[in-house]
Write an enzyme that holds these catalytic residues in place. Structure first.
Site, PDB file in Angstrom:
ATOM      1  N   ASP A 152      42.361  27.263 -15.156  1.00 45.78           N
ATOM      2  CA  ASP A 152      42.565  28.634 -15.619  1.00 45.78           C
ATOM      3  C   ASP A 152      44.048  28.968 -15.798  1.00 45.78           C
ATOM      4  O   ASP A 152      44.887  28.506 -15.026  1.00 45.78           O
ATOM      5  CB  ASP A 152      41.942  29.590 -14.579  1.00 45.78           C
ATOM      6  CG  ASP A 152      41.809  30.988 -15.138  1.00 45.78           C
ATOM      7  OD1 ASP A 152      41.815  31.139 -16.372  1.00 45.78           O
ATOM      8  OD2 ASP A 152      41.718  31.930 -14.331  1.00 45.78           O
ATOM      9  N   ASN A 165      45.598  29.042 -19.076  1.00 44.40           N
ATOM     10  CA  ASN A 165      46.185  28.458 -20.296  1.00 44.40           C
ATOM     11  C   ASN A 165      46.714  29.540 -21.238  1.00 44.40           C
ATOM     12  O   ASN A 165      47.777  29.389 -21.840  1.00 44.40           O
ATOM     13  CB  ASN A 165      45.137  27.632 -21.051  1.00 44.40           C
ATOM     14  CG  ASN A 165      44.590  26.494 -20.215  1.00 44.40           C
ATOM     15  OD1 ASN A 165      45.222  26.082 -19.250  1.00 44.40           O
ATOM     16  ND2 ASN A 165      43.416  25.996 -20.579  1.00 44.40           N
ATOM     17  N   ARG A 168      47.691  32.675 -20.528  1.00 44.56           N
ATOM     18  CA  ARG A 168      48.900  33.342 -20.010  1.00 44.56           C
ATOM     19  C   ARG A 168      50.120  32.428 -20.109  1.00 44.56           C
ATOM     20  O   ARG A 168      51.223  32.861 -20.420  1.00 44.56           O
ATOM     21  CB  ARG A 168      48.666  33.779 -18.548  1.00 44.56           C
ATOM     22  CG  ARG A 168      47.912  35.084 -18.447  1.00 44.56           C
ATOM     23  CD  ARG A 168      47.341  35.288 -17.084  1.00 44.56           C
ATOM     24  NE  ARG A 168      46.160  34.449 -16.877  1.00 44.56           N
ATOM     25  CZ  ARG A 168      45.600  34.215 -15.695  1.00 44.56           C
ATOM     26  NH1 ARG A 168      46.143  34.720 -14.602  1.00 44.56           N
ATOM     27  NH2 ARG A 168      44.520  33.484 -15.608  1.00 44.56           N
ATOM     28  N   HIS A 217      45.760  25.762 -24.317  1.00 44.87           N
ATOM     29  CA  HIS A 217      44.624  24.898 -23.955  1.00 44.87           C
ATOM     30  C   HIS A 217      45.008  23.419 -24.108  1.00 44.87           C
ATOM     31  O   HIS A 217      44.605  22.577 -23.303  1.00 44.87           O
ATOM     32  CB  HIS A 217      43.411  25.219 -24.832  1.00 44.87           C
ATOM     33  CG  HIS A 217      42.845  26.594 -24.575  1.00 44.87           C
ATOM     34  ND1 HIS A 217      42.604  27.069 -23.313  1.00 44.87           N
ATOM     35  CD2 HIS A 217      42.465  27.593 -25.420  1.00 44.87           C
ATOM     36  CE1 HIS A 217      42.112  28.300 -23.387  1.00 44.87           C
ATOM     37  NE2 HIS A 217      42.030  28.640 -24.647  1.00 44.87           N
ATOM     38  N   SER A 229      32.872  27.183 -20.582  1.00 41.68           N
ATOM     39  CA  SER A 229      31.739  27.852 -19.937  1.00 41.68           C
ATOM     40  C   SER A 229      30.797  28.461 -20.971  1.00 41.68           C
ATOM     41  O   SER A 229      31.174  28.659 -22.139  1.00 41.68           O
ATOM     42  CB  SER A 229      32.248  28.946 -19.003  1.00 41.68           C
ATOM     43  OG  SER A 229      32.672  30.065 -19.758  1.00 41.68           O
ATOM     44  N   GLU A 242      30.097  31.391 -21.097  1.00 42.22           N
ATOM     45  CA  GLU A 242      30.712  32.680 -21.472  1.00 42.22           C
ATOM     46  C   GLU A 242      31.821  32.499 -22.518  1.00 42.22           C
ATOM     47  O   GLU A 242      32.178  33.442 -23.223  1.00 42.22           O
ATOM     48  CB  GLU A 242      31.316  33.369 -20.240  1.00 42.22           C
ATOM     49  CG  GLU A 242      30.305  34.023 -19.308  1.00 42.22           C
ATOM     50  CD  GLU A 242      29.485  33.004 -18.519  1.00 42.22           C
ATOM     51  OE1 GLU A 242      30.011  31.912 -18.214  1.00 42.22           O
ATOM     52  OE2 GLU A 242      28.308  33.288 -18.230  1.00 42.22           O
ATOM     53  N   ARG A 280      34.522  34.217 -26.924  1.00 43.44           N
ATOM     54  CA  ARG A 280      35.909  34.293 -27.396  1.00 43.44           C
ATOM     55  C   ARG A 280      35.922  34.294 -28.929  1.00 43.44           C
ATOM     56  O   ARG A 280      34.908  34.085 -29.569  1.00 43.44           O
ATOM     57  CB  ARG A 280      36.706  33.132 -26.829  1.00 43.44           C
ATOM     58  CG  ARG A 280      36.757  33.228 -25.321  1.00 43.44           C
ATOM     59  CD  ARG A 280      37.770  32.324 -24.703  1.00 43.44           C
ATOM     60  NE  ARG A 280      37.853  32.605 -23.265  1.00 43.44           N
ATOM     61  CZ  ARG A 280      38.815  32.199 -22.473  1.00 43.44           C
ATOM     62  NH1 ARG A 280      39.799  31.474 -22.963  1.00 43.44           N
ATOM     63  NH2 ARG A 280      38.833  32.493 -21.186  1.00 43.44           N
ATOM     64  N   LEU A 282      36.499   7.075  -8.591  1.00 43.15           N
ATOM     65  CA  LEU A 282      36.465   8.544  -8.606  1.00 43.15           C
ATOM     66  C   LEU A 282      35.422   8.976  -9.631  1.00 43.15           C
ATOM     67  O   LEU A 282      35.352   8.402 -10.719  1.00 43.15           O
ATOM     68  CB  LEU A 282      37.844   9.084  -9.023  1.00 43.15           C
ATOM     69  CG  LEU A 282      37.952  10.589  -9.275  1.00 43.15           C
ATOM     70  CD1 LEU A 282      37.904  11.370  -7.947  1.00 43.15           C
ATOM     71  CD2 LEU A 282      39.262  10.927 -10.004  1.00 43.15           C
ATOM     72  N   ARG A 332      40.966  27.329  -7.529  1.00 41.65           N
ATOM     73  CA  ARG A 332      41.233  28.051  -8.777  1.00 41.65           C
ATOM     74  C   ARG A 332      42.713  28.384  -8.849  1.00 41.65           C
ATOM     75  O   ARG A 332      43.238  29.118  -8.015  1.00 41.65           O
ATOM     76  CB  ARG A 332      40.419  29.335  -8.860  1.00 41.65           C
ATOM     77  CG  ARG A 332      40.640  30.038 -10.189  1.00 41.65           C
ATOM     78  CD  ARG A 332      39.625  31.118 -10.463  1.00 41.65           C
ATOM     79  NE  ARG A 332      39.754  31.584 -11.841  1.00 41.65           N
ATOM     80  CZ  ARG A 332      38.815  32.198 -12.507  1.00 41.65           C
ATOM     81  NH1 ARG A 332      37.647  32.428 -11.936  1.00 41.65           N
ATOM     82  NH2 ARG A 332      39.002  32.590 -13.747  1.00 41.65           N
ATOM     83  N   THR A 364      34.806  33.279  -9.012  1.00 44.79           N
ATOM     84  CA  THR A 364      34.193  31.968  -9.243  1.00 44.79           C
ATOM     85  C   THR A 364      33.686  31.842 -10.687  1.00 44.79           C
ATOM     86  O   THR A 364      33.437  30.733 -11.162  1.00 44.79           O
ATOM     87  CB  THR A 364      33.028  31.710  -8.261  1.00 44.79           C
ATOM     88  OG1 THR A 364      32.159  32.837  -8.290  1.00 44.79           O
ATOM     89  CG2 THR A 364      33.542  31.499  -6.856  1.00 44.79           C
ATOM     90  N   SER A 365      33.522  32.951 -11.408  1.00 39.24           N
ATOM     91  CA  SER A 365      33.236  32.925 -12.847  1.00 39.24           C
ATOM     92  C   SER A 365      32.049  32.049 -13.239  1.00 39.24           C
ATOM     93  O   SER A 365      32.158  31.229 -14.156  1.00 39.24           O
ATOM     94  CB  SER A 365      34.484  32.494 -13.633  1.00 39.24           C
ATOM     95  OG  SER A 365      35.527  33.399 -13.425  1.00 39.24           O
TER      96      SER A 365
END
Ligand code: FPP
Length: 261
Positions: free
Chosen positions: A28, A30, A32, A45, A73, A75, A79, A139, A196, A203-204
Site C-alpha cells: 500500500d 503507491n 501517495r 504501482h 483486490s 475492490e 478505480r 519460500l 501493512r 485490513t481492507s
C-alpha cells in the site's frame, strides 16, 4: 547510517521458534508515493511491483517460509478504467519480468483469486509463473490477484453447499477445518503476521479467515520505499510480542531495530 549500509545489514537474529511461518503483506502507498514525486499513479504501482523480489529476499534471509501478498483486490475494479488497465498491464509485465528471478531464488509462486474479469494475459502469466516455480520449496509466495476475503469465503461456502446438495457431504461435517480446506490455498489457513505499510490501519478485505489470530503490524513506509529491513522490523516486533505473550525466552528488546516504526 546510509541507506546502502542499511541495505547491506544482516537480519536481526530472531530465534526460529519465534519466527512467523506466514507473513501477509498489503502493498500500500503507491499512489501517495507517486503524488509526492509528481508522477502518475501507474508509475507508483510500477515502482511498487519492483519491490516484490526484495520482499522475497528479505523473507528468505530471515527464515520466513511463506508470504501472502495483496496485488489486486476485488475492490480495485472501482478505480478509474485507466488505473485498472495500468494495473492489469503492469501485473502481466511484472510477472513476465520477475518469474525467472523468483525461480532462481527457489520461490514457489501460487495465485489466489478469481479469474473472472482479469485480463487473459494476466491469467496466462500467473499460470506460467505457477508452472515454472511449482517444485520450489525455499519460500512460498501466494500472490492475491483479483482477490477479496469475502469473495474467498463465498467461494468456499458455495463449494461446500454444492457438495452438501449433491449428498457427498453432511452439513454436520462442516467445521473450521473443513472450511479452511476450501479456501483458495487449502494449506494456507493461518497467517501469523499481517504487515501493512503506508500508515493505514485497515485490513481492507484481505484474508478475513486467515487473519483470525494474526498479529497486526503497521509501518510508516510507503510500499515503493519498502526495503528488507522493514520486513525484518515487522518480524522483530512480532517475535517480541510473542515472547511477551507466551513468556518465551530470550528477551529480544535489545535486538537492532530499524528507524521505521
Ligand atoms: C495499493 O496502493 C496498491 C495497489 C492497489 C496495487 C499493488 C500492485 C502492485 C504493486 C503490482 C502487482 C504486481 C504483481 C506481480 C501482481 P494505492 O494505490 O492504494 O496507494 P495509495 O493508498 O497511496 O493511493
Amino acid at each position: 547510517m546510509t541507506s546502502t549500509a542499511r541495505t547491506a545489514a544482516p537480519p536481526p537474529p530472531v530465534p526460529a521458534e519465534l519466527l512467523p511461518r506466514t507473513v501477509a503483506v498489503a502493498m500500500d502507498g503507491n499512489g501517495r508515493w507517486a503524488r509526492a514525486r509528481g508522477l502518475s499513479r501507474s508509475e507508483g504501482h510500477r515502482a511498487g511491483a519492483e519491490r516484490l523480489p526484495e520482499l522475497a529476499r528479505a523473507a528468505l534471509e530471515i527464515g520466513v517460509r511463506r508470504l501472502v501478498v495483496y496485488g489486486f483486490s476485488t475492490e480495485n475494479w472501482r478505480r478509474s478504467p485507466q488505473e485498472v488497465a495500468a494495473l492489469m498491464r503492469l501485473s502481466e509485465q511484472a510477472l513476465g519480468a520477475q518469474r525467472e528471478r523468483l525461480h532462481a531464488m527457489g520461490v514457489r509462486v501460487r495465485w489466489s483469486g478469481r479469474p473472472g474479469r482479469l485480463w487473459r494475459g494476466v491469467v496466462r502469466e500467473l499460470r506460467a509463473t505457477e508452472e515454472l516455480t511449482r517444485d520450489n520449496d525455499r519460500l512460498t509466495l501466494d500472490l492475491c490477484v483479483n482477490y477479496g476475503g469475502q469473495a474467498e469465503l463465498v467461494d468456499a461456502m458455495a463449494a461446500i453447499a454444492r457438495q452438501a446438495g449433491a449428498g457427498v457431504l453432511r452439513p454436520e461435517a462442516v467445521d473450521e477445518e473443513l472450511l479452511g480446506r476450501h479456501l483458495y490455498q487449502a494449506d494456507g489457513a493461518d497467517v501469523e503476521l499481517f504487515l501493512r505499510p503506508s500508515g493505514e490501519h485497515r485490513t481492507s478485505n484481505f484474508l478475513l479467515w486467515q487473519l483470525a489470530h494474526a498479529e497486526l503490524v503497521f509501518l510508516d513506509v510507503l510500499w515503493p520505499d519498502f526495503e528488507r529491513r522493514h520486513l525484518w522490523e515487522a518480524v522483530r516486533i512480532y517475535a517480541e510480542r510473542r515472547r511477551r505473550r507466551e513468556g518465551v525466552v530470550p528477551d529480544l528488546s535489545s535486538l537492532p531495530r530499524s528507524s521505521t516504526s
